[in-house]
Design a protein around this motif. Structure first.
Motif, short mmCIF file in Angstrom:
data_model
loop_
_atom_site.label_atom_id
_atom_site.label_comp_id
_atom_site.label_asym_id
_atom_site.label_seq_id
_atom_site.Cartn_x
_atom_site.Cartn_y
_atom_site.Cartn_z
N SER A 68 45.99 -19.32 24.40
CA SER A 68 47.21 -19.21 23.92
C SER A 68 47.61 -17.74 23.79
N ARG A 69 46.74 -16.83 23.94
CA ARG A 69 46.90 -15.51 24.09
C ARG A 69 47.49 -14.96 25.26
N PRO A 70 48.12 -13.70 25.25
CA PRO A 70 48.31 -13.05 26.55
C PRO A 70 47.24 -12.78 27.56
N TYR A 71 47.50 -12.54 28.67
CA TYR A 71 46.39 -12.17 29.51
C TYR A 71 45.53 -11.03 29.07
N GLN A 72 44.11 -11.22 29.04
CA GLN A 72 43.19 -10.09 28.56
C GLN A 72 42.86 -9.10 29.29
#
Ligand SMILES: [Zn+2]
Length: 309
Positions: free
Chosen positions: A285-289
């Motif tokens: 659910s987070r942006p690309y890390q």
């Protein structure tokens, strides 16, 4: 061809275990298929932890059943206790990671037992593993730093690893669970273990999280200390339940690009690995890390390709 370095992808276990969004068994196996297609030969596929603690791993048996179709790949699973061992064995898993922490507090919080009890459990697990032809890997979480105790001294790690090695000849994964390690500390710890214990550099695996962006610097320190095997997670998925906001594991595509760029041979096809990373992004659910996907396929990260000076 350069010197070989082994990359162990742990996305399907460490990468997903903290993701709130449940990933289907089918999608986990589809990711594993892409990784195998890219040439990843070591994959940690799941964890036989109680689903009450980690709901994302409730399908461990189903994932394990789906692995039979892949050949030439070493699949492993994490086991937190004896029930986990029995379940993994019944599911056909023959490579297992036994977890223990280098910090007493983390061991109690994460595994609900002290280190002495963990070592006793390792003894029992070793007896069964030798009987069943199972290969264990002992993973020391919080090797360099603990979210509760702070910096872990290399002497403390030495004592813990020595105790584990007295029980069985297992390889040891040194895990930077909260991503707080620094390169000098990594080098110091690995060098101390190599100097004091009758172990070879090939007995160690390094497992870095990239919370503070030090994953690759720490990898370099590990390479300089002689280690040639590293864990990572596609698209940098992962985190630590005790470190809110922790970005994730070192991204497999960043690690492979780094190693290949330095002349090492990972046997992994970077373009196919980027396909896997692009696919894995949808699980979070987070942006690309990570870094590489953003640099090479900006559109896949929801960014418009830019023209720069
Ligand atoms: Zn980890």
């Amino acid at each position: 061809m350069g010197e070989k370095v082994k990359v162990v992808d742990v996305t399907a276990r460490d990468g997903l275990q903290n993701e709130a969004k449940l990933v289907s068994t089918q999608d986990k196996l589809a990711l594993i298929e892409k990784l195998v297609w890219a040439g990843v030969s070591d994959i940690q596929a799941t964890s036989f932890v109680h689903p009450k603690w980690v709901p994302q791993m409730a399908d461990a048996e189903d994932v394990a059943a789906g692995l039979a179709r892949f050949t030439g790949v070493t699949f492993s699973a994490l086991i937190p206790n004896m029930t986990g061992y029995e379940r993994a064995l019944a599911a056909g898993i023959r490579h297992m990671e036994f977890v223990i922490a280098a910090s007493e507090t983390f061991n109690r919080k994460n595994l609900n037992r002290g280190m002495t009890e963990s070592l006793q459990l390792l003894k029992e697990t070793t007896r069964l593993a030798e009987r069943d032809g199972v290969v264990l890997r002992v993973g020391f979480s919080t090797t360099f730093h603990c979210p509760f105790e702070g910096k872990i001294s290399s002497r403390a790690v030495l004592n813990a690893v020595r105790a584990a090695r007295e029980i069985g000849p297992w390889r040891i994964a040194l895990c930077d669970t909260d991503g707080m390690a620094f390169p000098d500390h990594v080098k110091e710890t690995v060098s101390l273990l190599l100097g004091e214990l009758k172990m070879k550099a090939s007995d160690f695996i390094l497992h870095f999280h990239d919370t503070y962006g030090r994953g690759l610097a720490n990898t370099l320190a590990g390479l300089e200390a002689g280690v040639r095997e590293f864990d990572s997670s596609t698209a940098g998925l992962g985190g630590c339940p005790y470190c809110p906001g922790a970005s994730g594991n070192l991204a497999t595509e960043d690690l492979v690009d780094f190693l290949e760029g330095m002349g090492y041979d990972t046997g992994i096809d970077l373009e196919k690995l980027l396909d896997a990373a692009e696919f894995a992004c949808r699980f979070s659910s987070r942006p690309y890390q990570g870094h590489l996907l953003r640099a090479r396929r900006a559109g896949a990260c929801g960014l418009a390709p830019s023209v720069s000076a």
